[in-house]
Structure formats: C-alpha cells, structure tokens
Design an enzyme around this catalytic site. Sequence first.
Site, PDB file in Angstrom:
ATOM      1  N   GLY A  93     -25.795 -45.153 -34.157  1.00  0.00           N
ATOM      2  CA  GLY A  93     -24.645 -45.701 -33.440  1.00  0.00           C
ATOM      3  C   GLY A  93     -23.355 -45.110 -33.982  1.00  0.00           C
ATOM      4  CB  THR A  94     -22.338 -44.271 -37.454  1.00  0.00           C
ATOM      5  OG1 THR A  94     -22.550 -45.604 -37.923  1.00  0.00           O
ATOM      6  CG2 THR A  94     -21.165 -43.640 -38.169  1.00  0.00           C
ATOM      7  CD  GLN A 135     -25.155 -55.805 -33.890  1.00  0.00           C
ATOM      8  OE1 GLN A 135     -26.135 -56.488 -33.601  1.00  0.00           O
ATOM      9  NE2 GLN A 135     -25.068 -55.156 -35.029  1.00  0.00           N
ATOM     10  CB  SER A 172     -27.871 -48.022 -33.024  1.00  0.00           C
ATOM     11  OG  SER A 172     -28.581 -47.706 -34.187  1.00  0.00           O
ATOM     12  N   GLY A 173     -31.023 -47.367 -32.255  1.00  0.00           N
ATOM     13  CA  GLY A 173     -32.417 -47.806 -32.196  1.00  0.00           C
ATOM     14  C   GLY A 173     -32.773 -48.937 -33.140  1.00  0.00           C
ATOM     15  CB  THR A 180     -34.663 -29.872 -34.053  1.00  0.00           C
ATOM     16  OG1 THR A 180     -34.483 -28.464 -34.212  1.00  0.00           O
ATOM     17  CG2 THR A 180     -36.013 -30.173 -33.439  1.00  0.00           C
ATOM     18  CB  CYS A 204     -21.074 -50.609 -41.885  1.00  0.00           C
ATOM     19  SG  CYS A 204     -22.469 -49.915 -41.024  1.00  0.00           S
TER      20      CYS A 204
END
Length: 374
Positions: free
Chosen positions: A76-77, A183, A203-204, A241, A324
């Site tokens: 996400g960052t 979120q 984000s995963g 990649t 974070c």
Amino acid sequence: MPNKIIYLDNAATTSVYPAVVKEMEKYMLSDFGEYGNPSSTHDLGEQAQKNVQKAKKIVASEIGCKPHEIIFTSSGTESNNLALQGVAKANPDKKKIIISSIEHSSIYELCMEMKKYGYEIFEISVDNKGFIDFDELQKLVDDRRLIVSIMYANNEIGVIQNIEKIGELCREKEVLFHTDAVQSFCKEKIDVFTMKVDMLSASGHKIGASKGVGFLYVGERVKIEPIIVGGNQENSLRAGTQNVPAIMGFAKAISIAEKVDKEKMIELRDYFISKLENIGGKINGSKEKRLCNNIDVSFSGADNDSMLIKLSENGIMCSTKSACASKQKKENRILSALGLKKEEIGGALRFSLNEFNTKKEIDIVVRELEKIVP
Ligand code: PLP
C-alpha cells in the site's frame, strides 16, 4: 509468548488464509509448471503473464474498473507513493496537493517530504467524529491543484469518508482524486466509476493475502509516470519482475474476503463497543460510519503503552496506534486531529477484528481490561 493468542490487530496485518498459501505454492514450485517470469517469451513466461492478467480481472471486478487499469505493486505504501509522485512527475507545472490531516503516514510523510521539493500541501481538518471538513475542501479544490488524496477509511479510528461526494466535487472541478483504500478494500463496496475515483491504493496483507503485494488503480484519464524504472512491466508504470505468487494469492484472498459476512462482524464490533463503554471506555470516531472491524477506544487517564504490554502478556494483541507510526515517539497525529484531550490520547487502544474472532474472546479481553484499567 502465551500459547493461546487472541489476535485483535488485523488492521496492522492479518494471518494468511491457508487456501492462499496453497494457491501461492502453485506459482513457486516446479511441480505445477507455473513459476515463470511474466516477461519471458517462452510458454512458461506467457503462462505467468496470463496468470497476472487473470488476477487483474479479479481485482478489477472488485472495484469496478478495467483490468489494464490495475498496477501491481509491493505494498500500500508503494501504491500511495506511485500515485502522488507519479502524477507529480507527469504534471510538473502543478505543485499543490490537498490531503486530510488524518492520512496514513505513507501519504502524510510523503507529502512532508514533497514539501522540501517545493510542493505546497493543504491539510483538510476533520471534526471530532473524524469526518473531513467538506466546506474547507470545496473552497480549496480547483484545477490548479495537482491532486486531492483523501483516505477511504482511517486505519486508526476506522471512520469512512463520503468518497462519492469528494469524487463528485473533484470531477466537477477537474482535479485528480486519489483515495487510500488499504483498510476498506474488501470490507466496503467500492465502485471507482460511480464514485469518480481516479486512483485507489490497496494492500494484500490486510485481507488475508501475503505481505509484499498491493495495487494501484490508475484510471485511463490519469497522466502518470513510473517512479521505479528499469523495465516495462505493469504497463511500463512499475518496473521489476512481478511477484506472481503473491499476486495470485492476493486474487485468491479477494475471492475469500468478499464473501465474509460483514454484518456478523458489525454485530461483534458493536457487542465489543457496548462492553467497552460499560467499563468506562469512550469510542473514538463516528460509531455509525466506521469499518466493520474497527474499535478505537480511550480510557481517559490510563497509560496505553502499559495496557498494551499487559494485554500482550496475556496473549491479547492490539495496538495503541497504526503499526507504521507505533515506533514513533511523537504525539498521536490522528487522535490529536480529532481534538481529543491528552489524557484521552494517552489511554487509547485500537482493536481490529477479523471474521474468526468470537464473543467468547471479546469477553476475555473485556475481563482483562477491567483488571488493568485504573
Ligand atoms: N494506508 C493505510 C490506510 C494503511 O493502514 C496502511 C498500512 O497499515 C498503508 C497505507 C500501508 O500499507 P502497506 O503496509 O501495505 O505498506
């Protein structure tokens, strides 16, 4: 570490669904013949490329965009960095950025960094429930701004902004609109088309996929350049990649997470909230427009760091602020923006649920809290 863990820090990260781990294996081990590099021109490479495209289709259908508008990233960052720095590179004549005062550090700190390079940052304030001041935004938005970046739902207080209304305003004023949906992705119904969102980050590892994968949706109309160069992967917007196992796992996690019963989570969240209020807790942020899994509570006058340690010693994992920002000694920027008193900020804990948490676990947590809250 205690044997039995009650994990209530899913906003920091989730465990990975076993089905996701199994899926990821398929794209790593030689047995399945799916471990190729998507940029290779042989059959194995072409298969890997097809797999990445398949994953993009799944992501795109979750947010209502086209598959080629999805750029896979490492987090996400990174997605947030690509959104802001990428449009800044492509539009060098525009230097004004609008954000909210409660953005995640990956937007906020980035903007503070961009300030050093001549960008002007406008911070929209929030009210005591955590909603942005729409009038303030309305006054500031015009087509001379580079971008408006306002988060979908806050990572600490879980408050959900009126994205549709912000999107409408930005489209009308012809300014790009990015939203950090890390979120809310797979928790809230997102449709970038009706919401008039130009870019969106996710984000995963917040939804049961692995760490190290995220995406940025970039609408066709957006003028953007890569910030990582050296290859033409991801429509030449993100060199390197692709992390195929993590990408495929992310797609699998989406197909699981979208079926999670959100109403059941809301029921558990509200059960927890009422128990916390019974022992003197005050919920931070709107109770109505908040994520199905978020509870942020203040026990005024208590010391959240020592409460967190005591809970952790008893196998209960929660947080005092976003992961974070947790190692920073600075004051809590989010709760300060809501106008909370020092004693309330110092006594704040965030609990974030997942679908596997139970009422029994909540009862245990409340009993432990009762012992430690002064
Ligand atoms: N944005 C928000 C709202 C978040 O909550 C987080 C992580 O906590 C991020 C961005 C950063 O995501 P990642 O951990 O994938 O870099």
